[in-house]
Design a protein around this motif. Structure first.
Motif, PDB file in Angstrom:
ATOM      1  N   MET A 139       5.800 126.270  85.832  1.00  0.00           N
ATOM      2  CA  MET A 139       6.446 125.658  86.960  1.00  0.00           C
ATOM      3  C   MET A 139       7.549 124.734  86.456  1.00  0.00           C
ATOM      4  N   GLN A 140       8.675 124.813  87.129  1.00  0.00           N
ATOM      5  CA  GLN A 140       9.815 123.991  86.750  1.00  0.00           C
ATOM      6  C   GLN A 140      10.364 123.306  87.999  1.00  0.00           C
ATOM      7  N   TYR A 141      10.623 122.017  87.890  1.00  0.00           N
ATOM      8  CA  TYR A 141      11.245 121.285  88.994  1.00  0.00           C
ATOM      9  C   TYR A 141      12.757 121.427  88.868  1.00  0.00           C
ATOM     10  N   ILE A 142      13.381 121.938  89.919  1.00  0.00           N
ATOM     11  CA  ILE A 142      14.832 122.054  89.960  1.00  0.00           C
ATOM     12  C   ILE A 142      15.374 120.710  90.435  1.00  0.00           C
ATOM     13  N   GLN A 143      16.367 120.192  89.739  1.00  0.00           N
ATOM     14  CA  GLN A 143      16.884 118.883  90.084  1.00  0.00           C
ATOM     15  C   GLN A 143      18.090 118.993  91.006  1.00  0.00           C
ATOM     16  N   GLN A 174      18.508 128.513  92.532  1.00  0.00           N
ATOM     17  CA  GLN A 174      17.562 128.112  91.489  1.00  0.00           C
ATOM     18  C   GLN A 174      16.138 128.033  92.031  1.00  0.00           C
ATOM     19  N   LEU A 175      16.002 127.598  93.287  1.00  0.00           N
ATOM     20  CA  LEU A 175      14.667 127.537  93.886  1.00  0.00           C
ATOM     21  C   LEU A 175      14.064 128.925  94.006  1.00  0.00           C
ATOM     22  N   ILE A 176      14.887 129.907  94.358  1.00  0.00           N
ATOM     23  CA  ILE A 176      14.414 131.296  94.447  1.00  0.00           C
ATOM     24  C   ILE A 176      14.047 131.808  93.057  1.00  0.00           C
ATOM     25  N   GLU A 177      14.933 131.615  92.104  1.00  0.00           N
ATOM     26  CA  GLU A 177      14.703 132.130  90.750  1.00  0.00           C
ATOM     27  C   GLU A 177      13.425 131.577  90.131  1.00  0.00           C
ATOM     28  N   ASN A 178      13.088 130.337  90.446  1.00  0.00           N
ATOM     29  CA  ASN A 178      11.925 129.690  89.833  1.00  0.00           C
ATOM     30  C   ASN A 178      10.697 129.663  90.734  1.00  0.00           C
ATOM     31  N   ALA A 219      24.421 137.319  99.319  1.00  0.00           N
ATOM     32  CA  ALA A 219      23.970 137.074  97.947  1.00  0.00           C
ATOM     33  C   ALA A 219      22.557 137.603  97.747  1.00  0.00           C
ATOM     34  N   ASN A 220      22.249 137.929  96.498  1.00  0.00           N
ATOM     35  CA  ASN A 220      20.924 138.401  96.103  1.00  0.00           C
ATOM     36  C   ASN A 220      20.461 137.575  94.906  1.00  0.00           C
ATOM     37  N   TYR A 221      19.225 137.126  94.932  1.00  0.00           N
ATOM     38  CA  TYR A 221      18.672 136.331  93.837  1.00  0.00           C
ATOM     39  C   TYR A 221      17.298 136.875  93.462  1.00  0.00           C
ATOM     40  N   ALA A 222      17.039 136.954  92.177  1.00  0.00           N
ATOM     41  CA  ALA A 222      15.764 137.498  91.692  1.00  0.00           C
ATOM     42  C   ALA A 222      14.780 136.370  91.386  1.00  0.00           C
ATOM     43  N   VAL A 223      13.545 136.575  91.783  1.00  0.00           N
ATOM     44  CA  VAL A 223      12.455 135.676  91.425  1.00  0.00           C
ATOM     45  C   VAL A 223      12.020 136.085  90.018  1.00  0.00           C
ATOM     46  N   LYS A 224      12.252 135.214  89.042  1.00  0.00           N
ATOM     47  CA  LYS A 224      11.993 135.552  87.634  1.00  0.00           C
ATOM     48  C   LYS A 224      10.562 136.036  87.383  1.00  0.00           C
ATOM     49  N   GLU A 225       9.597 135.344  87.935  1.00  0.00           N
ATOM     50  CA  GLU A 225       8.194 135.642  87.641  1.00  0.00           C
ATOM     51  C   GLU A 225       7.764 137.036  88.103  1.00  0.00           C
ATOM     52  N   TYR A 226       8.364 137.532  89.183  1.00  0.00           N
ATOM     53  CA  TYR A 226       7.914 138.798  89.765  1.00  0.00           C
ATOM     54  C   TYR A 226       8.978 139.895  89.755  1.00  0.00           C
ATOM     55  N   ASP A 273       5.875 129.464  96.344  1.00  0.00           N
ATOM     56  CA  ASP A 273       6.022 128.023  96.177  1.00  0.00           C
ATOM     57  C   ASP A 273       7.212 127.768  95.270  1.00  0.00           C
ATOM     58  N   THR A 274       7.910 126.678  95.530  1.00  0.00           N
ATOM     59  CA  THR A 274       9.019 126.278  94.685  1.00  0.00           C
ATOM     60  C   THR A 274       9.022 124.762  94.589  1.00  0.00           C
ATOM     61  N   TYR A 275       9.531 124.247  93.487  1.00  0.00           N
ATOM     62  CA  TYR A 275       9.439 122.827  93.182  1.00  0.00           C
ATOM     63  C   TYR A 275      10.818 122.265  92.874  1.00  0.00           C
ATOM     64  N   PHE A 276      11.076 121.047  93.367  1.00  0.00           N
ATOM     65  CA  PHE A 276      12.378 120.428  93.125  1.00  0.00           C
ATOM     66  C   PHE A 276      12.264 118.913  93.200  1.00  0.00           C
ATOM     67  N   SER A 277      13.298 118.245  92.716  1.00  0.00           N
ATOM     68  CA  SER A 277      13.329 116.785  92.779  1.00  0.00           C
ATOM     69  C   SER A 277      14.659 116.336  93.367  1.00  0.00           C
TER      70      SER A 277
END
Length: 160
Positions: free
Chosen positions: A1-5, A79-83, A32-39, A109-113
């Motif tokens: 899990m990574q918090y996007i700032q 970045q939220l989508i990617e992570n 636009a199209n964004y890939a979820v890295k994990e899946y 789920d996605t994480y940010f600050s």
């Protein structure tokens, strides 16, 4: 899990968010199209997303700092989508979405600050949040639909 700032606050004020301005900004992501890295899932952004994000029942109920957070997280959506993590599938139970989500829904789920600068503080600090990405699944692919369940994390975030 990574918090996007999130670094820049574009929409100020907590009392009255200009959701029409947020929707205009969201439209810069159309197509636009964004890939979820994990899946490896590729999420598409279309006009329904901009409309739902700024006018959903969830958005209308938001008040105060959470409304401000939702409005200001727009620039970091890629970045939220990617992570995103913790994908789960839900059956579509709504007649309203019989075609647009004919194969159900994914939630991630996605994480940010977000930076916080109090008037009496010389140093800035960050608030940490978790949110849920809602994705429609149909024969054409995966489409980002909304961001919901935005919750502030404890003052010491998980696994930083």
């Amino acid at each position: 899990m990574q918090y996007i700032q999130l670094e820049n606050i574009l929409f100020t004020g907590r009392q009255k968010i200009q959701w029409d301005e947020v929707e205009k900004y969201l439209k810069t992501f159309l197509g636009a199209n964004y890939a979820v890295k994990e899946y490896g899932d590729v999420l598409h952004i279309n006009a329904l997303f901009a409309d739902e994000y700024s006018k959903s029942q969830y958005t209308k109920r938001l008040r105060g700092s959470l409304a401000k957070v939702k409005a200001n997280m727009v620039p970091i959506l890629p970045q939220l989508i990617e992570n995103a993590t913790n994908r789960r599938w839900l059956e579509n139970k709504s007649i309203k979405h019989a075609n647009s989500a004919s194969r159900g829904w994914y939630r991630y789920d996605t994480y940010f600050s977000v930076p916080v600068q109090a008037e009496n503080e010389s140093d800035s600090r960050r608030n940490f949040y978790v949110a849920t990405l809602v994705v429609r699944i149909n024969d054409q692919g995966l489409f980002l639909y909304d961001v919901i369940n935005i919750k502030k994390e404890a003052s010491k975030p998980r696994e930083l």
